[in-house]
Design a protein around this motif. Structure first.
Motif, PDB file in Angstrom:
ATOM      1  N   LEU B 155       0.830  -1.210   0.000  1.00  0.00           N
ATOM      2  CA  LEU B 155       0.000   0.000   0.000  1.00  0.00           C
ATOM      3  C   LEU B 155       0.864   1.258   0.000  1.00  0.00           C
ATOM      4  O   LEU B 155       1.979   1.251   0.533  1.00  0.00           O
ATOM      5  CB  LEU B 155      -0.909   0.015   1.235  1.00  0.00           C
ATOM      6  N   THR B 156       0.300   2.304  -0.542  1.00  0.00           N
ATOM      7  CA  THR B 156       1.003   3.592  -0.495  1.00  0.00           C
ATOM      8  C   THR B 156       1.100   4.066   0.949  1.00  0.00           C
ATOM      9  O   THR B 156       0.368   3.601   1.833  1.00  0.00           O
ATOM     10  CB  THR B 156       0.227   4.675  -1.275  1.00  0.00           C
ATOM     11  N   GLU B 159      -2.290   5.417   2.553  1.00  0.00           N
ATOM     12  CA  GLU B 159      -3.276   4.371   2.829  1.00  0.00           C
ATOM     13  C   GLU B 159      -2.760   3.459   3.932  1.00  0.00           C
ATOM     14  O   GLU B 159      -3.491   3.053   4.827  1.00  0.00           O
ATOM     15  CB  GLU B 159      -3.568   3.563   1.556  1.00  0.00           C
ATOM     16  N   ARG B 162      -3.282   5.007   7.239  1.00  0.00           N
ATOM     17  CA  ARG B 162      -4.688   4.914   7.673  1.00  0.00           C
ATOM     18  C   ARG B 162      -4.998   3.524   8.214  1.00  0.00           C
ATOM     19  O   ARG B 162      -5.677   3.377   9.230  1.00  0.00           O
ATOM     20  CB  ARG B 162      -5.620   5.202   6.484  1.00  0.00           C
ATOM     21  N   VAL B 163      -4.512   2.496   7.535  1.00  0.00           N
ATOM     22  CA  VAL B 163      -4.781   1.120   7.979  1.00  0.00           C
ATOM     23  C   VAL B 163      -4.171   0.872   9.364  1.00  0.00           C
ATOM     24  O   VAL B 163      -4.824   0.324  10.262  1.00  0.00           O
ATOM     25  CB  VAL B 163      -4.233   0.105   6.943  1.00  0.00           C
ATOM     26  N   ILE B 166      -6.207   2.515  11.995  1.00  0.00           N
ATOM     27  CA  ILE B 166      -7.450   1.777  12.258  1.00  0.00           C
ATOM     28  C   ILE B 166      -7.176   0.554  13.118  1.00  0.00           C
ATOM     29  O   ILE B 166      -7.855   0.300  14.124  1.00  0.00           O
ATOM     30  CB  ILE B 166      -8.107   1.348  10.924  1.00  0.00           C
ATOM     31  N   LEU B 167      -6.185  -0.240  12.730  1.00  0.00           N
ATOM     32  CA  LEU B 167      -5.909  -1.489  13.442  1.00  0.00           C
ATOM     33  C   LEU B 167      -5.571  -1.212  14.905  1.00  0.00           C
ATOM     34  O   LEU B 167      -6.037  -1.901  15.810  1.00  0.00           O
ATOM     35  CB  LEU B 167      -4.755  -2.248  12.771  1.00  0.00           C
ATOM     36  N   ARG B 169      -6.333   1.527  16.673  1.00  0.00           N
ATOM     37  CA  ARG B 169      -7.445   2.140  17.408  1.00  0.00           C
ATOM     38  C   ARG B 169      -8.500   1.093  17.773  1.00  0.00           C
ATOM     39  O   ARG B 169      -8.956   1.025  18.915  1.00  0.00           O
ATOM     40  CB  ARG B 169      -8.081   3.230  16.537  1.00  0.00           C
TER      41      ARG B 169
END
Lengths: 301, 301, 301, 301
Positions: B155-156, B159, B162-163, B166-167, B169
């Motif tokens: 992934l860039t 992105e 962001r992943v 999320i993981l 959090r």
């Protein structure tokens, strides 16, 4: 006598050179390693290797149950708890490898226990030795008259002598013919994989047999039982004697809950509760069949 | 870092006290015993016990094949012969017990290998630690566009960030809530067997896992393969490194015949024979489907 | 409600077209085929296929015991005899294949029964649906105070409401984030095999599960037991209801000897015999630990 | 001829009464049900029951891989893909139950396949029939001179006649003596569990054998192979013929990838690549042992 001088020398050599290990060591089992425990007339069991001990069972259980097991104060209590509640996986963490020499008809019963690893001597590759199980006269019994499966009274001396004579003669003749068919003296010689079919099932074979402690207990419960055929029971008893030295706490729990225990059906529980309440109960008002009642009364008469 | 000072001290203590044994000893494996090989961000594999070595495989094979194996002059040749001809039982005579700490989603894939013994940490009895697998950015890859199962490009940065956000959090929140539900502070506290259902599958669990060498090789062939998911492959690779030291001859045979080998279908054999005879063969006259041909050409282009 | 109109239509279609077969047919099981028995809030079990019936058990036993079984006059008596004496192989001659939809934390417990065939929905290949197990308030219980593994009293309304709120909120957020990570809308989209790790263990999965009747009985004995976690017990009970219709004689024997039965240790037998003889026995002179005595008295008070 | 008029009548009766079922039906397998396929001089295999068909394999795979399998356009392609990539679990969703009559020495080899359910005729309970395997002269071969395990040239007429004479005479005498020991005419009569040990291993036994399709393919690959002993190979071939009719797509994939396929080691791949590049490679620069090279050249000469 099953062991040749060469075999004894080989065992002594294997036992002469201890090496350091960091693994769990069971002193009781080390004493058995490689030694042949004689069984029947030409058979034996030998412990070739083992993994784990009583502490390994406890260790695995504490991985599973974590802090939850802390209320059980000692290893013995925890092992008894595991056995009582059919927690089989901690016992699977111990493993044993045996070298067994046994008659083919015993091997055929033994192999029905499928959760084990086996390397058997191959009569396709190699030639079997001239060794046959010939029972002791005390073991030559008549067919049971109460049980389709099992033995009754010991045969009389004359009949017993005839049986022994037959077993010896047929074994000798079949083996002579096995050798004659294999011989390449003046003929091509039959393939070993074919010639072996002429051998009777009291000939001895041998194998390496490896299993975990849970499955070994299952084997012992069925095969060290009084209903098992004598010729496999003596193997189970010889193995049991090594297990007692290997994992003494687990073996004691096994003896109390499995070998010495019984399973009661719902009907049997109801009958015992009525009897504890002072009632007299007979087969006809027990809900059990006659056969079931007879088995029940063997314990609770 | 997966190991606490307490754990390191415990490992050192276990390694400090060698004891004599008469069993087969693998020097290479003794060096690994108890030591944690770190895998992923909080995981590890540790060898807890083992049974057997290269010589034990040979010994078991010679029980099976008796005099028939004498023409194979050395242990290496015999082990390669056994591997080549799919003789699995001698390899089953070796056993290993591992302690593994791994994310739940990896454990769910691993447990599909059924011929093994397992004791897993129980979240019914005990409370799981706050440890979650959060991938390295280099492992955050997009869905493959050529394979329904697998990863494509990394992934860039944006992105990827962001992943990771999320993981982390969601893991933190779910664990906070797990603790909040369990708490007996001012409330009854939810049963552990229920509260655990709120935990995401990147939480770490641990187990003791015991299997024989034949089944371990099967596990390694599937899970150390390039098509396996990265997160289980790194465990397989860590285990493989210990097996190489444990049974070096068997491992070398395994690498040659299984890891480095391929299986050809009858159709593929026919194509290769035509090519060896000088013919040029394309997918359309190979008898293979497009997908099969693509896989074939990955090796034989 | 777990079934969509499409699914109901599919089931009806499968049930609409009986075909002739020469195999053993169980009328009771035919009535269950394909139908979904709802379990928990989104789960189900469905019988997809079966092999054998009560008569097949008897047939296999008579192959084993030949003329030796003729003294047992009827199928029911023979099946009860087999169950009482732990003859497992005739029960293995029946097989069942189920389609099960279940939460992941239940699946993790279930899969520990290794002697079964499983095809699980793969979250590496495919995207899981937004379906989570949220317990009924009546099932939200506190940690047991007497048992490290198990539930105690039902939570109060306020605490219960907080727990439900948490479970729903975390499930929704984790699933939203799962979708957000997978999305290829304006980004590459994380690989499915990675995104799945963010899902909590109350999400539903599904599998085909196939096992033989002996191993199914073992599963039911452990999982339909009152000590099993409620969320797996309801699956076991739903399966048990189909087994009762499939093999009614075998199931009745199973209920009497296994579900309704108890196992007594040698120590427990001795205590009961003393009580039958009129003696009063307490824990301290029973030879049992306090925990063991408490369990004993649950049945024999 | 293995079948008595009674047995033929029983088979005809079982085949005369089709019943409706909602389960998957394989027309090809229905044609085999209960019919005895004769093997060797007194043996047979009979299909007693089956579960599943080609569509059931596909159905199970689609549960696993969900939407991920949609790109494989047809059942045949999917089944070939599963076989090629060693996805064993969908094949485990099919099950078959056979009734087999076979010589004891064949049964001893067969039972080594452990992942199966077995009920064997018990010679503890019942008396075995006077039926022995006596090979056809064309099968009486000498020990192989190149292979410790296997057969070489067919025996000459005179030696062959001597072998047949021996096999028949010893079988007859051992069986006469078996009967004499069992007889209760004027004596007590030896227990059946003891008398059986006098029987040679070419006597016939019988069993019910049940396994799944994946394990059956493994059995067929090893036992229908040219290196398997003729006497078990003919059983494997008879079973294979029924499997071809039962699951034609799976069987075709099995033939292409397993029966007709070969496994190449890393060394063998390297040699083939060099040969494809135009190089001539001999054993000495292949990295292979002489034995390995000889096996390699059997395929790639």
């Amino acid at each position: 006598m099953p062991l040749t001088p060469d075999q004894i020398a080989e065992i002594e050599a294997a036992r002469a050179t201890p090496r350091p290990t960091l693994r769990a060591v069971s002193e009781g089992m080390e004493a058995h390693l490689y030694r042949a425990h004689e069984v029947l007339d030409h058979g034996f069991i030998r412990v070739i290797d083992y993994m784990g001990d009583d502490a390994a069972i406890v260790q695995a259980a504490r991985v599973s149950y974590g802090a939850g097991t802390k209320h059980v104060q000692n290893d013995d209590g925890l092992i008894r708890y595991l056995m009582r509640h059919w927690h089989s996986t901690p016992f699977e963490m111990c493993e044993v490898k045996l070298h067994v020499k046994l008659p083919v008809f015993v091997a055929r019963q033994w192999i029905r226990h499928r959760t084990a690893n086996v390397n058997e001597y191959s009569a396709r590759y190699s030639i079997l030795d001239r060794e046959f199980y010939i029972p002791e006269p005390a073991q030559l019994a008549a067919q049971s008259v109460v049980n389709n499966q099992g033995r009754g009274e010991v045969l009389t001396g004359a009949e017993s002598a005839r049986v022994l004579e037959i077993l010896k003669r047929d074994a000798a003749q079949c083996y002579d013919d096995y050798e004659a068919m294999l011989s390449q003296d003046g003929q091509q010689g039959l393939a070993r994989e074919l010639a072996r079919m002429n051998l009777p099932m009291n000939i001895y074979t041998q194998w390496y047999w490896k299993t975990d402690l849970h499955n070994l207990f299952h084997f012992l419960r069925l095969r060290a039982d009084t209903h098992a055929q004598y010729e496999i029971r003596v193997y189970a008893e010889a193995i049991a004697a090594t297990v007692r030295d290997w994992v003494p706490l687990a073996f004691a729990a096994f003896e109390d809950y499995r070998m010495g225990g019984v399973t009661l059906s719902a009907k049997a529980i109801a009958v015992l509760k009525r009897r504890l309440a002072g009632e007299t109960v007979g087969q006809e008002d027990s809900g059990m069949s006659k056969g079931e009642w007879r088995e029940f009364m063997e314990v609770w008469a």
